[in-house]
Design an enzyme around this catalytic site. Structure first.
Site, PDB file in Angstrom:
ATOM      1  N   SER A   1      22.997  20.403 -28.120  1.00 20.82           N
ATOM      2  CA  SER A   1      22.958  19.339 -27.351  1.00 20.82           C
ATOM      3  C   SER A   1      24.467  19.043 -26.680  1.00 20.82           C
ATOM      4  O   SER A   1      25.573  19.794 -26.994  1.00 20.82           O
ATOM      5  CB  SER A   1      22.438  18.067 -28.186  1.00 20.82           C
ATOM      6  OG  SER A   1      23.578  17.476 -29.009  1.00 20.82           O
TER       7      SER A   1
ATOM      8  N   THR B   1      18.389  10.743 -28.392  1.00 25.53           N
ATOM      9  CA  THR B   1      17.863  11.287 -27.211  1.00 25.53           C
ATOM     10  C   THR B   1      16.483  11.778 -27.266  1.00 25.53           C
ATOM     11  O   THR B   1      16.064  12.298 -28.568  1.00 25.53           O
ATOM     12  CB  THR B   1      18.629  12.281 -26.501  1.00 25.53           C
ATOM     13  OG1 THR B   1      18.346  12.874 -25.436  1.00 25.53           O
ATOM     14  CG2 THR B   1      18.729  13.574 -27.716  1.00 25.53           C
TER      15      THR B   1
ATOM     16  N   THR C   1      18.626   9.578 -22.738  1.00 30.79           N
ATOM     17  CA  THR C   1      19.406   9.397 -23.923  1.00 30.79           C
ATOM     18  C   THR C   1      20.104   8.040 -23.958  1.00 30.79           C
ATOM     19  O   THR C   1      20.275   7.356 -22.837  1.00 30.79           O
ATOM     20  CB  THR C   1      20.837  10.288 -23.793  1.00 30.79           C
ATOM     21  OG1 THR C   1      20.322  11.899 -23.812  1.00 30.79           O
ATOM     22  CG2 THR C   1      21.717  10.418 -24.944  1.00 30.79           C
TER      23      THR C   1
ATOM     24  N   GLY D   1      23.675  10.658 -20.607  1.00 26.23           N
ATOM     25  CA  GLY D   1      23.942  11.285 -19.406  1.00 26.23           C
ATOM     26  C   GLY D   1      24.066  12.834 -19.453  1.00 26.23           C
ATOM     27  O   GLY D   1      24.317  13.394 -18.712  1.00 26.23           O
ATOM     28  N   GLY D   2      23.236  13.534 -20.431  1.00 23.20           N
ATOM     29  CA  GLY D   2      22.917  14.989 -20.420  1.00 23.20           C
ATOM     30  C   GLY D   2      24.329  15.414 -20.559  1.00 23.20           C
ATOM     31  O   GLY D   2      25.250  15.274 -21.263  1.00 23.20           O
TER      32      GLY D   2
ATOM     33  N   ASN E   1      15.852  13.887 -24.739  1.00 23.69           N
ATOM     34  CA  ASN E   1      16.562  14.824 -23.628  1.00 23.69           C
ATOM     35  C   ASN E   1      16.260  14.490 -22.462  1.00 23.69           C
ATOM     36  O   ASN E   1      17.314  13.622 -21.868  1.00 23.69           O
ATOM     37  CB  ASN E   1      15.724  16.171 -23.743  1.00 23.69           C
ATOM     38  CG  ASN E   1      16.658  17.354 -23.147  1.00 23.69           C
ATOM     39  OD1 ASN E   1      17.762  17.306 -23.090  1.00 23.69           O
ATOM     40  ND2 ASN E   1      15.680  18.416 -22.610  1.00 23.69           N
TER      41      ASN E   1
ATOM     42  N   ASP F   1      16.590  22.199 -24.480  1.00 27.62           N
ATOM     43  CA  ASP F   1      18.222  22.277 -25.029  1.00 27.62           C
ATOM     44  C   ASP F   1      18.225  23.620 -25.469  1.00 27.62           C
ATOM     45  O   ASP F   1      19.609  24.007 -25.490  1.00 27.62           O
ATOM     46  CB  ASP F   1      18.440  21.235 -25.829  1.00 27.62           C
ATOM     47  CG  ASP F   1      19.081  20.036 -25.140  1.00 27.62           C
ATOM     48  OD1 ASP F   1      19.318  20.028 -23.908  1.00 27.62           O
ATOM     49  OD2 ASP F   1      19.402  19.077 -25.725  1.00 27.62           O
TER      50      ASP F   1
END
Length: 452
Positions: free
Chosen positions: A333, A280, A262, A355-356, A282, A304
């Site tokens: 997300s 992103t 991302t 950073g997820g 992912n 996701d």
């Protein structure tokens, strides 16, 4: 719904994040074109030219990119680099095919990757990687505009992303929980302050299991942001101890991955316009499937979704029934692009992160530092951070937290795991003089920069 399950009903390892089945309908091209057509003031070619030149001329590979490529096993990803180049800190990475793709984006207002030659290339590559993406999927996909999530904190209004992102809702909830339970200035970085924030994170991520695409059966933002829900979280807080995951919601456990795919940018222009944009693919290098003729890496956004409700995804996130794999739905997300407005409705902060799942907590901590503690943007972005996402039952802390503080948190019942650099924040803050100060997270070697 059972796309990633085997005959026994178990999730097939890697099926939702590696290869063609992991690729959700690529839509960034049309999304950016929609933003440009609605809000842009420059010709598409002029907008795209800096990116085209960067791709053609190349850029110096930074430490983060070098490390990510060292970990990447996909031969397709490595083949996208110029084979005459040896990748190290002094190497220029060139992306000539991507430069041509961006030029076609400008000529076709984003349509080449949906209905043109680019779209055909994408469909062929996904099919070769055992995926099911069709030309009709790309052609019929349309961006959907949904209401922003609004929140308040320290006499400011927050405007953030709503579902299918969980980011804005969780951010607004955590800030609301803290807003009437002030953190004293002298407490910044203390175990008591961290404990309060960590508990707010645990509740928020437990609530996240109820979220998904609004087109389905997901909970509405107002349910998680209601005064009653916020009051219940405040009332549940115990300053002396934490609780196990079962105290919040039932779930399962899995560790987080080591990297993410991302990026976020925060921008402000002289005419008063501001932009918080998160985009992103992912996880790091997405599905590992590339389109060499276009110079692009395809996403693994299918991960996701909840491949099986209650089973953790690549980020260790446990997801509920509302986020099950479903045709036509968008997966949940963690993107959290956010604008902060003052009492007169003027933007004073533009923030977001990569950073997820740690995106949400990183943005949360930077906003608290700037608005509650008056911290300088550079210091707020560089300060050590923590992350708790309810499941797994542990708190990730960056090495900068002192051993004494860690010991105090452990005494309150938190299980701590020290992990470096799990998110990267980009922020702009407007001062009383009306000038913007930018801070780019040093964790990925970023920097704030003016542009002509």
């Amino acid at each position: 719904r059972d796309l990633f399950l085997d005959a026994s009903g178990s999730v097939r390892p890697g099926a939702s994040n590696v290869g063609g089945l992991a690729v959700a309908i690529p839509s960034e091209s049309r999304g950016l074109a929609t933003l440009w057509s609605r809000f842009g003031s420059l010709p598409a070619k002029r907008v795209a030219t800096p990116a085209i030149l960067l791709a053609r001329k190349g850029f110096r590979a930074g430490a983060h990119l070098v490390a990510a490529l060292d970990r990447e096993s996909s031969e397709d990803v490595h083949a996208m680099l110029d084979p005459s180049e040896t990748l190290d800190h002094g190497t220029w990475v060139r992306r000539p095919a991507l430069g041509k793709t961006l030029a076609r984006w400008a000529r076709t207002a984003g349509e080449d990757l949906h209905t043109g030659r680019g779209a055909a290339e994408i469909v062929a590559r996904v099919a070769a990687a055992d995926g099911i993406l069709t030309a009709a999927d790309l052609a019929t996909y349309q961006p959907v505009e949904r209401p922003a999530v609004l929140g308040t904190f320290r006499d400011h209004t927050l405007v953030s992303m709503g579902p299918p992102s969980s980011g804005g809702i969780l951010l607004a909830q955590m800030l609301a929980v803290l807003d009437e339970d002030p953190l004293p200035v002298e407490g910044r970085g203390s175990a008591d302050a961290w404990h309060r924030m960590i508990e707010a994170m645990a509740h928020a991520f437990a609530d996240r299991t109820r979220l998904g695409d609004p087109a389905g059966s997901a909970a509405a933002p107002e349910e998680l942001l209601s005064p009653e829900r916020v009051a219940a979280i405040r009332a549940d807080f115990d300053p002396a101890q934490s609780f196990g995951p079962e105290h919040y919601v039932e779930g399962a456990v899995a560790p987080p991955p080591e990297d993410h795919g991302t990026q976020h940018l925060s921008a402000a222009s002289a005419d008063g316009s501001v932009v918080a944009l998160t985009t992103t693919i992912n996880t790091s290098f997405g599905s590992g499937v590339t389109v060499p003729a276009l110079g692009i890496v395809l996403n693994d956004e299918m991960d996701d979704f909840a491949a099986a409700p209650g089973v953790p995804n690549a980020y260790g996130l446990v997801q509920g029934e509302a986020n099950a794999v479903h045709p036509g739905h968008r997966p949940l997300s963690s993107m959290t692009p956010t604008l902060v407005l003052d009492g007169e409705g003027q933007p004073v902060m533009v923030v977001g992160a990569s950073g997820g799942s740690t995106i949400i907590t990183a943005v949360f901590q930077v906003i608290v530092d700037v608005l509650a503690y008056g911290v300088d943007p550079d210091d707020a972005v560089a300060a050590p951070r923590v992350h708790h996402q309810w499941r797994p039952d542990r708190v990730w802390v960056e090495p900068g937290m002192s051993p004494d503080t860690r010991a105090l948190l452990e005494a309150k019942g938190h299980t701590l795991v020290v992990r470096p650099a799990f998110s990267a924040v980009q922020v702009l803050v407007r001062g009383e003089d009306g000038l913007w100060t930018g801070a780019s997270d040093p964790r990925k070697g970023g920097r704030a920069a003016p542009a002509p």
